[in-house]
Design an enzyme around this catalytic site. Sequence first.
Site, PDB file in Angstrom:
ATOM      1  N   LYS A  14       0.815  -1.215   0.000  1.00  5.21           N
ATOM      2  CA  LYS A  14       0.000   0.000   0.000  1.00  5.21           C
ATOM      3  C   LYS A  14       0.854   1.272   0.000  1.00  5.21           C
ATOM      4  O   LYS A  14       0.560   2.222  -0.721  1.00  5.21           O
ATOM      5  CB  LYS A  14      -0.935  -0.014   1.218  1.00  5.21           C
ATOM      6  CG  LYS A  14      -1.998   1.054   1.204  1.00  5.21           C
ATOM      7  CD  LYS A  14      -3.171   0.671   2.092  1.00  5.21           C
ATOM      8  CE  LYS A  14      -2.790   0.516   3.547  1.00  5.21           C
ATOM      9  NZ  LYS A  14      -2.848   1.768   4.305  1.00  5.21           N
ATOM     10  N   ARG A  89     -11.487   4.782   9.300  1.00  2.00           N
ATOM     11  CA  ARG A  89     -11.266   3.455   9.882  1.00  2.00           C
ATOM     12  C   ARG A  89     -12.532   2.878  10.506  1.00  2.00           C
ATOM     13  O   ARG A  89     -12.600   1.683  10.776  1.00  2.00           O
ATOM     14  CB  ARG A  89     -10.176   3.527  10.974  1.00  2.00           C
ATOM     15  CG  ARG A  89      -8.770   3.555  10.442  1.00  2.00           C
ATOM     16  CD  ARG A  89      -7.775   3.470  11.578  1.00  2.00           C
ATOM     17  NE  ARG A  89      -6.406   3.663  11.133  1.00  2.00           N
ATOM     18  CZ  ARG A  89      -5.625   2.721  10.645  1.00  2.00           C
ATOM     19  NH1 ARG A  89      -6.087   1.495  10.519  1.00  2.00           N
ATOM     20  NH2 ARG A  89      -4.394   2.987  10.271  1.00  2.00           N
ATOM     21  N   ARG A 128      10.762 -10.718   4.309  1.00  2.14           N
ATOM     22  CA  ARG A 128      11.256  -9.368   4.579  1.00  2.14           C
ATOM     23  C   ARG A 128      11.781  -9.257   6.010  1.00  2.14           C
ATOM     24  O   ARG A 128      12.805  -8.636   6.265  1.00  2.14           O
ATOM     25  CB  ARG A 128      10.142  -8.339   4.348  1.00  2.14           C
ATOM     26  CG  ARG A 128      10.618  -6.895   4.435  1.00  2.14           C
ATOM     27  CD  ARG A 128       9.507  -5.919   4.112  1.00  2.14           C
ATOM     28  NE  ARG A 128       8.588  -5.773   5.230  1.00  2.14           N
ATOM     29  CZ  ARG A 128       7.496  -5.007   5.209  1.00  2.14           C
ATOM     30  NH1 ARG A 128       7.188  -4.353   4.103  1.00  2.14           N
ATOM     31  NH2 ARG A 128       6.701  -4.902   6.258  1.00  2.14           N
ATOM     32  N   ARG A 134      13.816  -8.314  11.471  1.00  2.00           N
ATOM     33  CA  ARG A 134      12.651  -7.930  12.283  1.00  2.00           C
ATOM     34  C   ARG A 134      12.170  -9.150  13.066  1.00  2.00           C
ATOM     35  O   ARG A 134      11.404  -9.956  12.565  1.00  2.00           O
ATOM     36  CB  ARG A 134      11.512  -7.425  11.396  1.00  2.00           C
ATOM     37  CG  ARG A 134      11.823  -6.169  10.628  1.00  2.00           C
ATOM     38  CD  ARG A 134      10.575  -5.725   9.903  1.00  2.00           C
ATOM     39  NE  ARG A 134      10.791  -4.551   9.081  1.00  2.00           N
ATOM     40  CZ  ARG A 134       9.813  -3.850   8.539  1.00  2.00           C
ATOM     41  NH1 ARG A 134       8.560  -4.193   8.724  1.00  2.00           N
ATOM     42  NH2 ARG A 134      10.079  -2.798   7.793  1.00  2.00           N
ATOM     43  N   ARG A 145      -2.396  -9.288  12.496  1.00  2.00           N
ATOM     44  CA  ARG A 145      -2.581  -7.975  11.877  1.00  2.00           C
ATOM     45  C   ARG A 145      -3.514  -8.074  10.676  1.00  2.00           C
ATOM     46  O   ARG A 145      -4.324  -7.182  10.438  1.00  2.00           O
ATOM     47  CB  ARG A 145      -1.225  -7.380  11.452  1.00  2.00           C
ATOM     48  CG  ARG A 145      -0.412  -6.830  12.620  1.00  2.00           C
ATOM     49  CD  ARG A 145       0.610  -5.809  12.179  1.00  2.00           C
ATOM     50  NE  ARG A 145       1.611  -6.361  11.282  1.00  2.00           N
ATOM     51  CZ  ARG A 145       2.765  -6.892  11.678  1.00  2.00           C
ATOM     52  NH1 ARG A 145       3.064  -6.944  12.968  1.00  2.00           N
ATOM     53  NH2 ARG A 145       3.622  -7.355  10.802  1.00  2.00           N
TER      54      ARG A 145
END
Length: 199
Positions: A14, A89, A128, A134, A145
């Site tokens: 996005k 939202r 990633r 991470r 999520r």
Amino acid sequence: MTRLLIVGPPGAGKGTQSTRITETYQIPAIATGDIFRANIKNQTDLGKQVKAIIDAGDFVPDSLTNDLVASRLQEADARGGFLFDGYPRTLDQLRFLDEVLAADGAALDAVIQLVVDPDEVVSRLLKRAHQEGRTDDTEETIRHRQSLYQRETAPLIAVYGERGLVLEIDALGQVDDVSSRIAESLASRGIVTPDTATR
């Protein structure tokens, strides 16, 4: 005037597509996080309220978020259109946005929904996370999520879908290919780039 909203789950690209859309259509991206930060930095009255709420560890309420968005829409660069990212939202925010735009005789032109296969996104984000070190991006947190995103946006997509505004875009593949799909879908709605419109 090009008034757009982009939605998509974490890992759908996005951010990348938002940047391309704003450059291509010469409209500002309006993201609530950016608005919060700008108001806090400039120490506006609204910014001071937001800072106090965030410092206390609370969520910024709809009413204050709405005020900040309404204020942002009055700025000169947003008069020719905009790309919303992360707002609305909630259904209350959606209704407020309808009212603010209607007061100017306007409405959203399209909602760009980036669609991806959940398993594909999980593998993409895990890769990633490994590359960038991470450690907090585990499969469990990524899927959590994603489910939060689905729960949060489903009611909004339903409303905009009923209005015929939702453009479903396959967000898998090369970045350029996804950008082309978005441009083609928008063009099918008569939404073209400024240079095309003036030819």
